[in-house]
Design a protein around this motif. Structure first.
Motif, PDB file in Angstrom:
ATOM      1  N   LEU A  79       3.453  53.490  95.361  1.00 14.13           N
ATOM      2  CA  LEU A  79       3.354  54.948  95.356  1.00 14.13           C
ATOM      3  C   LEU A  79       4.676  55.575  94.921  1.00 14.13           C
ATOM      4  O   LEU A  79       4.687  56.535  94.160  1.00 14.13           O
ATOM      5  CB  LEU A  79       2.945  55.468  96.731  1.00 14.13           C
ATOM      6  N   SER A  80       5.785  55.014  95.380  1.00 10.97           N
ATOM      7  CA  SER A  80       7.072  55.575  94.973  1.00 10.97           C
ATOM      8  C   SER A  80       7.330  55.316  93.492  1.00 10.97           C
ATOM      9  O   SER A  80       7.987  56.109  92.830  1.00 10.97           O
ATOM     10  CB  SER A  80       8.198  55.002  95.825  1.00 10.97           C
ATOM     11  N   ALA A  81       6.801  54.224  92.958  1.00 12.59           N
ATOM     12  CA  ALA A  81       6.957  53.964  91.526  1.00 12.59           C
ATOM     13  C   ALA A  81       6.077  54.898  90.706  1.00 12.59           C
ATOM     14  O   ALA A  81       6.449  55.317  89.611  1.00 12.59           O
ATOM     15  CB  ALA A  81       6.605  52.511  91.209  1.00 12.59           C
ATOM     16  N   ILE A  82       4.923  55.259  91.241  1.00 13.97           N
ATOM     17  CA  ILE A  82       4.021  56.165  90.532  1.00 13.97           C
ATOM     18  C   ILE A  82       4.637  57.551  90.454  1.00 13.97           C
ATOM     19  O   ILE A  82       4.684  58.173  89.401  1.00 13.97           O
ATOM     20  CB  ILE A  82       2.642  56.227  91.246  1.00 13.97           C
ATOM     21  N   SER A  83       5.114  58.047  91.597  1.00 18.72           N
ATOM     22  CA  SER A  83       5.642  59.393  91.624  1.00 18.72           C
ATOM     23  C   SER A  83       6.690  59.536  92.724  1.00 18.72           C
ATOM     24  O   SER A  83       6.338  59.647  93.898  1.00 18.72           O
ATOM     25  CB  SER A  83       4.493  60.373  91.866  1.00 18.72           C
ATOM     26  N   PRO A  84       7.963  59.551  92.346  1.00 22.75           N
ATOM     27  CA  PRO A  84       9.010  59.696  93.362  1.00 22.75           C
ATOM     28  C   PRO A  84       8.937  61.036  94.108  1.00 22.75           C
ATOM     29  O   PRO A  84       9.193  61.092  95.310  1.00 22.75           O
ATOM     30  CB  PRO A  84      10.309  59.593  92.577  1.00 22.75           C
ATOM     31  N   LEU A  86       6.262  62.734  94.785  1.00 21.54           N
ATOM     32  CA  LEU A  86       5.139  62.645  95.713  1.00 21.54           C
ATOM     33  C   LEU A  86       5.529  61.811  96.936  1.00 21.54           C
ATOM     34  O   LEU A  86       5.093  62.108  98.045  1.00 21.54           O
ATOM     35  CB  LEU A  86       3.915  62.040  95.025  1.00 21.54           C
ATOM     36  N   GLN A  87       6.366  60.822  96.742  1.00 17.65           N
ATOM     37  CA  GLN A  87       6.848  60.020  97.865  1.00 17.65           C
ATOM     38  C   GLN A  87       7.680  60.886  98.804  1.00 17.65           C
ATOM     39  O   GLN A  87       7.594  60.771 100.022  1.00 17.65           O
ATOM     40  CB  GLN A  87       7.675  58.825  97.363  1.00 17.65           C
ATOM     41  N   GLU A  88       8.464  61.774  98.246  1.00 15.53           N
ATOM     42  CA  GLU A  88       9.268  62.694  99.049  1.00 15.53           C
ATOM     43  C   GLU A  88       8.366  63.616  99.872  1.00 15.53           C
ATOM     44  O   GLU A  88       8.592  63.829 101.071  1.00 15.53           O
ATOM     45  CB  GLU A  88      10.136  63.542  98.107  1.00 15.53           C
ATOM     46  N   ALA A  89       7.344  64.164  99.229  1.00 16.31           N
ATOM     47  CA  ALA A  89       6.402  65.038  99.930  1.00 16.31           C
ATOM     48  C   ALA A  89       5.663  64.261 101.009  1.00 16.31           C
ATOM     49  O   ALA A  89       5.433  64.780 102.113  1.00 16.31           O
ATOM     50  CB  ALA A  89       5.414  65.635  98.936  1.00 16.31           C
ATOM     51  N   ARG A  90       5.308  63.037 100.707  1.00 19.84           N
ATOM     52  CA  ARG A  90       4.600  62.200 101.668  1.00 19.84           C
ATOM     53  C   ARG A  90       5.460  61.992 102.918  1.00 19.84           C
ATOM     54  O   ARG A  90       4.976  62.114 104.035  1.00 19.84           O
ATOM     55  CB  ARG A  90       4.275  60.863 101.027  1.00 19.84           C
ATOM     56  N   THR A  91       6.727  61.694 102.731  1.00 18.11           N
ATOM     57  CA  THR A  91       7.622  61.485 103.865  1.00 18.11           C
ATOM     58  C   THR A  91       7.736  62.752 104.705  1.00 18.11           C
ATOM     59  O   THR A  91       7.661  62.709 105.937  1.00 18.11           O
ATOM     60  CB  THR A  91       9.011  61.049 103.362  1.00 18.11           C
ATOM     61  N   TYR A  92       7.907  63.877 104.047  1.00 21.59           N
ATOM     62  CA  TYR A  92       8.049  65.162 104.743  1.00 21.59           C
ATOM     63  C   TYR A  92       6.807  65.471 105.576  1.00 21.59           C
ATOM     64  O   TYR A  92       6.888  65.749 106.777  1.00 21.59           O
ATOM     65  CB  TYR A  92       8.305  66.275 103.721  1.00 21.59           C
ATOM     66  N   TYR A  93       5.652  65.438 104.937  1.00 26.00           N
ATOM     67  CA  TYR A  93       4.419  65.797 105.631  1.00 26.00           C
ATOM     68  C   TYR A  93       4.052  64.773 106.703  1.00 26.00           C
ATOM     69  O   TYR A  93       3.535  65.133 107.763  1.00 26.00           O
ATOM     70  CB  TYR A  93       3.267  65.959 104.640  1.00 26.00           C
ATOM     71  N   THR A  94       4.322  63.533 106.442  1.00 31.06           N
ATOM     72  CA  THR A  94       3.987  62.491 107.418  1.00 31.06           C
ATOM     73  C   THR A  94       4.761  62.688 108.708  1.00 31.06           C
ATOM     74  O   THR A  94       4.189  62.586 109.799  1.00 31.06           O
ATOM     75  CB  THR A  94       4.277  61.095 106.834  1.00 31.06           C
ATOM     76  N   ASN A 139      -5.336  56.696  88.769  1.00 27.81           N
ATOM     77  CA  ASN A 139      -4.962  57.704  87.773  1.00 27.81           C
ATOM     78  C   ASN A 139      -3.608  58.303  88.137  1.00 27.81           C
ATOM     79  O   ASN A 139      -3.531  59.427  88.636  1.00 27.81           O
ATOM     80  CB  ASN A 139      -6.019  58.822  87.716  1.00 27.81           C
ATOM     81  N   PRO A 140      -2.518  57.580  87.904  1.00 27.53           N
ATOM     82  CA  PRO A 140      -1.208  58.055  88.368  1.00 27.53           C
ATOM     83  C   PRO A 140      -0.726  59.331  87.686  1.00 27.53           C
ATOM     84  O   PRO A 140       0.062  60.073  88.250  1.00 27.53           O
ATOM     85  CB  PRO A 140      -0.270  56.882  88.065  1.00 27.53           C
ATOM     86  N   GLY A 141      -1.187  59.628  86.500  1.00 29.71           N
ATOM     87  CA  GLY A 141      -0.710  60.811  85.790  1.00 29.71           C
ATOM     88  C   GLY A 141      -1.527  62.066  86.053  1.00 29.71           C
ATOM     89  O   GLY A 141      -1.192  63.137  85.550  1.00 29.71           O
ATOM     90  N   ARG A 146      -2.686  64.660  92.489  1.00 31.01           N
ATOM     91  CA  ARG A 146      -1.432  64.896  93.206  1.00 31.01           C
ATOM     92  C   ARG A 146      -1.516  66.197  94.000  1.00 31.01           C
ATOM     93  O   ARG A 146      -1.124  66.260  95.161  1.00 31.01           O
ATOM     94  CB  ARG A 146      -0.259  64.972  92.239  1.00 31.01           C
ATOM     95  N   ALA A 147      -2.030  67.220  93.367  1.00 33.47           N
ATOM     96  CA  ALA A 147      -2.166  68.509  94.042  1.00 33.47           C
ATOM     97  C   ALA A 147      -3.148  68.398  95.209  1.00 33.47           C
ATOM     98  O   ALA A 147      -2.928  69.001  96.269  1.00 33.47           O
ATOM     99  CB  ALA A 147      -2.624  69.577  93.051  1.00 33.47           C
ATOM    100  N   ALA A 148      -4.217  67.638  95.023  1.00 34.87           N
ATOM    101  CA  ALA A 148      -5.195  67.467  96.103  1.00 34.87           C
ATOM    102  C   ALA A 148      -4.576  66.725  97.282  1.00 34.87           C
ATOM    103  O   ALA A 148      -4.848  67.059  98.448  1.00 34.87           O
ATOM    104  CB  ALA A 148      -6.412  66.703  95.589  1.00 34.87           C
TER     105      ALA A 148
END
Length: 185
Positions: A79-84, A86-94, A139-141, A146-148
């Motif tokens: 996931l971090s390779a797909i979108s760094p 998004l990984q940041e947002a994931r950490t924050y929200y988690t 579909n990484p791009g 990502r928005a969903a």
């Protein structure tokens, strides 16, 4: 000397070609050989089978833990390779969602009024999350996915906030939870 030796062998040849040991001796010898072939390891396992079973279970558990931790780390790296970002947002929200879930879990289960299905849906990694994460890997791009996923995090936070507000209005907030909730506000 060699002539005497050869003549001795020819004279006593019948004595050299005797019948040999009886079949009973051969059977006993074969039995001893098969017992020795089992070896010390098998004999020790007979005596210490419980210890061997414990060691086997521990080795299997260690292998399973190693596999699953490596697999989980691999998924997070994907996931971090797909979108760094998004990984940041994931950490924050988690971290925020887990903090709110801890606040909700501080209330007794009978005061929450939630059944097991509702509690399962409150968890961060429910079926919706897993489906979004799977789609993102496929579909990484895709910006819509990502928005969903970010919208999923936001909706989860809003839902947990509403549950906490309702719990605070209806029930007395536990002492340590009230302080944490006031600091968060």
């Amino acid at each position: 000397m060699p002539d005497n030796f050869e003549s001795f062998i020819q004279q006593h040849r019948d004595e050299f070609e005797g019948p040999g040991p009886s079949p009973r001796v051969w059977a006993a010898l074969e039995k001893d050989l098969t017992e020795q072939r089992q070896g010390r390891v098998v004999q020790l396992l007979r005596k210490n089978w419980f210890k061997a079973a414990v060691i086997a279970v521990l080795m299997i558990n260690a292998a399973a833990i190693f596999y699953f931790t490596g697999h989980k780390r691999h998924q997070q790296q994907e996931l971090s390779a797909i979108s760094p970002d998004l990984q940041e947002a994931r950490t924050y929200y988690t971290t925020r969602i887990n903090a709110k879930l801890q606040l909700i879990d501080a209330y007794p289960a009978n005061e929450l009024g939630l059944d097991s299905t509702a509690r399962q849906e409150l968890q961060l990694r429910n079926d919706t999350y897993k489906a979004l994460e799977k789609e993102l890997k496929n579909n990484p791009g895709n910006e819509r996915i990502r928005a969903a996923l970010i919208r999923y995090y936001q909706l989860k936070l809003d839902l947990l906030d509403k549950i906490l507000e309702e719990l605070q209005d209806r029930h007395a907030v536990p002492g340590h939870t009230k302080k944490q909730y006031e600091v968060e506000i």
